[in-house]
Design a protein around this motif. Structure first.
Motif, short mmCIF file in Angstrom:
data_model
loop_
_atom_site.label_atom_id
_atom_site.label_comp_id
_atom_site.label_asym_id
_atom_site.label_seq_id
_atom_site.Cartn_x
_atom_site.Cartn_y
_atom_site.Cartn_z
N ALA A 177 -36.10 -0.65 -34.68
CA ALA A 177 -36.48 0.73 -34.28
C ALA A 177 -36.96 0.34 -32.55
O ALA A 177 -35.96 0.21 -31.53
CB ALA A 177 -36.73 1.92 -34.43
N GLY A 233 -34.15 -1.61 -29.71
CA GLY A 233 -33.94 -1.18 -28.51
C GLY A 233 -34.76 -1.48 -27.34
O GLY A 233 -34.51 -1.65 -26.57
N THR A 237 -27.52 1.05 -37.19
CA THR A 237 -27.29 2.30 -36.91
C THR A 237 -28.44 2.72 -36.00
O THR A 237 -29.20 3.23 -37.14
CB THR A 237 -26.06 3.68 -36.74
OG1 THR A 237 -24.83 2.65 -37.35
CG2 THR A 237 -25.94 4.79 -36.09
N TYR A 238 -28.58 3.36 -34.99
CA TYR A 238 -29.77 4.04 -34.33
C TYR A 238 -29.30 5.89 -34.01
O TYR A 238 -28.70 5.89 -32.97
CB TYR A 238 -30.10 3.56 -33.21
CG TYR A 238 -30.51 1.80 -33.94
CD1 TYR A 238 -31.83 1.80 -34.56
CD2 TYR A 238 -29.96 0.52 -33.48
CE1 TYR A 238 -31.97 0.08 -34.68
CE2 TYR A 238 -29.78 -0.18 -34.36
CZ TYR A 238 -31.50 -0.63 -34.28
OH TYR A 238 -31.50 -1.86 -35.35
N LEU A 257 -31.07 4.23 -38.95
CA LEU A 257 -32.58 4.98 -38.43
C LEU A 257 -32.85 6.18 -38.02
O LEU A 257 -31.79 6.53 -36.97
CB LEU A 257 -33.41 3.63 -37.49
CG LEU A 257 -33.44 2.33 -38.27
CD1 LEU A 257 -34.32 1.34 -37.58
CD2 LEU A 257 -33.82 2.55 -39.37
N ASP A 258 -32.57 6.73 -38.40
CA ASP A 258 -32.85 8.74 -37.96
C ASP A 258 -33.89 9.46 -38.37
O ASP A 258 -34.47 9.63 -39.28
CB ASP A 258 -31.60 9.08 -38.35
CG ASP A 258 -31.29 10.69 -38.05
OD1 ASP A 258 -31.85 10.96 -37.08
OD2 ASP A 258 -30.20 11.51 -38.64
N ALA A 269 -34.73 7.11 -35.37
CA ALA A 269 -35.07 5.72 -34.59
C ALA A 269 -36.04 6.18 -33.17
O ALA A 269 -37.29 5.39 -32.98
CB ALA A 269 -33.49 5.01 -33.81
N TRP A 270 -35.48 6.86 -32.19
CA TRP A 270 -35.72 7.17 -30.99
C TRP A 270 -36.18 8.66 -30.88
O TRP A 270 -35.33 9.77 -31.06
CB TRP A 270 -35.60 6.62 -29.93
CG TRP A 270 -34.77 5.02 -30.30
CD1 TRP A 270 -35.15 4.26 -30.88
CD2 TRP A 270 -33.21 4.42 -30.20
NE1 TRP A 270 -34.77 2.60 -30.97
CE2 TRP A 270 -33.53 3.04 -30.58
CE3 TRP A 270 -32.30 4.61 -29.46
CZ2 TRP A 270 -32.42 2.01 -30.50
CZ3 TRP A 270 -30.88 3.80 -30.20
CH2 TRP A 270 -31.88 2.40 -30.13
N ARG A 317 -34.29 2.99 -46.60
CA ARG A 317 -33.87 2.54 -45.65
C ARG A 317 -33.69 0.68 -46.04
O ARG A 317 -32.69 0.11 -46.13
CB ARG A 317 -34.60 1.79 -44.96
CG ARG A 317 -34.69 3.12 -43.68
CD ARG A 317 -35.31 3.55 -42.16
NE ARG A 317 -36.74 3.58 -41.88
CZ ARG A 317 -37.55 4.05 -42.79
NH1 ARG A 317 -37.02 5.76 -42.36
NH2 ARG A 317 -38.80 3.95 -42.99
N VAL A 358 -40.64 3.95 -36.37
CA VAL A 358 -39.29 5.33 -36.32
C VAL A 358 -40.60 6.11 -36.23
O VAL A 358 -42.00 6.43 -36.88
CB VAL A 358 -38.28 5.28 -36.96
CG1 VAL A 358 -37.58 4.30 -36.83
CG2 VAL A 358 -38.93 5.49 -38.83
#
Length: 376
Positions: free
Chosen positions: A134, A138, A169-170, A202-203, A205-206, A255, A367
């Protein structure tokens, strides 16, 4: 208690506090019990299984994460079925998650498997934490406005799974996502895995999709190095990685398990080499952007190796042009103020300008990332 044992106890307690802070109460309690047991053994009140296992490691550097190496060695025994009494309490294999109930069995593992656990102390933790993609990816999304194809390289790559970051997928906490078509109004669940259609998710992620993020990234070459690279396509390699994940952190385990499936489908080329040798072998290529990245590995390098890598990164930068740019991207702890605490920040230096930017910061496992807009 000797000075060496006292230092070991202090480092174990520091790691216990870190595990508590980072969401692993199971390890926090076990490590605190281990520290107490080592302390009592060193005071002459009886034999100490912990002190026996750690004998000879009294002068190990703090950043080498001695306590985590021991925990990974024990976790590996649990995952392979070599410690069934302890497995009954390890959440990673369906156990109760009760650290107080686990402690007697944990100590017994140190007694009965002392040589196996000591063998595990020989290697640094190689978590290959997928969540750190991430921060790394990112950051990369903000640095490729020219649309040039990417040549991506990583030092301290472990099994190289973060080199597959463009396949993930982010999700952002506000419901947006990268790729954009994967956005979901739900957002923010840190589920770790989206399912068969999504692969590694990743959830969150940001906090938000990075400002100016490129909608697509084309990586035409990828590779990395590690002193002891792990082959994630093998059962032994997967086991080594899983053993380094804290057993009560289900999202991290999910993950990683999802990334292991991807790694078998998209194997990455890794070489056994030190960071200095590897960086010195890199060259820029016309019509591409060369990116060197790394995450939470700098602390494991001897100081002279750090200097060697930094010097060659600068040398590579000096050869960069507008049509042959170079970016050094890192997610590492650093002090932003001279007397301030260490913070895990995403930094990027791109040439030919050579300007460094601090893009954001995140927890140590990556994350979620909080982006700082245009950087600092």
């Amino acid at each position: 208690m000797s000075t060496g044992l006292g230092r070991q106890v202090e480092l174990i307690r520091q790691q216990a506090a870190a595990c508590e802070q980072l969401g692993s109460p199971f390890y926090a309690v076990l490590l605190e019990r281990l520290a107490q047991e080592v302390s009592e053994g060193g005071s002459g009140t009886g034999g100490s299984a912990g002190a026996a296992v750690l004998d000879g490691h009294e002068l190990d550097r703090g950043p080498s994460a001695l306590a985590l190496r021991l925990m990974a060695a024990v976790h590996r025994l649990v995952l392979t079925g070599g410690a069934p009494d302890l497995a009954a309490h390890y959440p990673s294999v369906g156990g109760t998650g009760d650290p107080d109930a686990a402690w007697p069995a944990f100590r017994q593992v140190l007694v009965e498997h002392v040589e196996q656990v000591r063998a595990g102390l020989a290697s640094p933790p190689q978590t290959n934490e997928v969540g750190r993609s991430a921060a790394l990816f990112g950051g990369l999304l903000q640095l490729v406005p020219d649309g040039l194809p990417i040549r991506l390289f990583e030092i301290g790559a472990s099994a190289g799974m973060n080199l597959l970051a463009d396949h993930f997928t982010y999700h952002a906490a506000d419901g947006d996502a990268w790729p954009a078509e994967m956005a979901s109004p739900a957002g923010g669940g840190e589920s770790g895995v989206a399912g068969d259609d999504h692969g590694v998710l990743l959830d969150p992620a940001w906090d938000r999709v990075p400002e100016g993020a490129a909608p697509r990234v084309r990586i035409v070459e990828r590779g990395g190095c590690d002193l002891s690279p792990i082959d994630a396509t093998t059962e032994d390699g997967a086991l080594s990685l899983l053993s380094c994940v804290w057993p009560d952190q289900s999202a991290r385990l999910a993950r990683l398990r999802s990334a292991l499936v991807l790694a078998r489908e998209e194997p990455v080329s890794l070489v056994a080499a030190g960071a200095g040798d590897y960086v010195e072998s890199l060259e820029l290529r016309e019509g591409t952007r060369t990116v060197l990245w790394h995450s939470v590995m700098w602390q494991y390098l001897p100081q002279e190796e750090q200097h060697r890598v930094s010097e060659h990164v600068q040398a590579l930068g000096q050869t960069a042009t507008e049509t042959m740019p170079f970016t050094h991207l890192a997610f590492e702890p650093r002090r932003l103020e001279a007397d301030g605490p260490h913070r895990f920040v995403v930094t990027a230096t791109s040439w030919p300008s050579g300007q460094e930017r601090v893009l954001g910061e995140a927890p140590p496992h990556g994350v979620p990332v909080t982006w700082w807009g245009s950087g600092a």
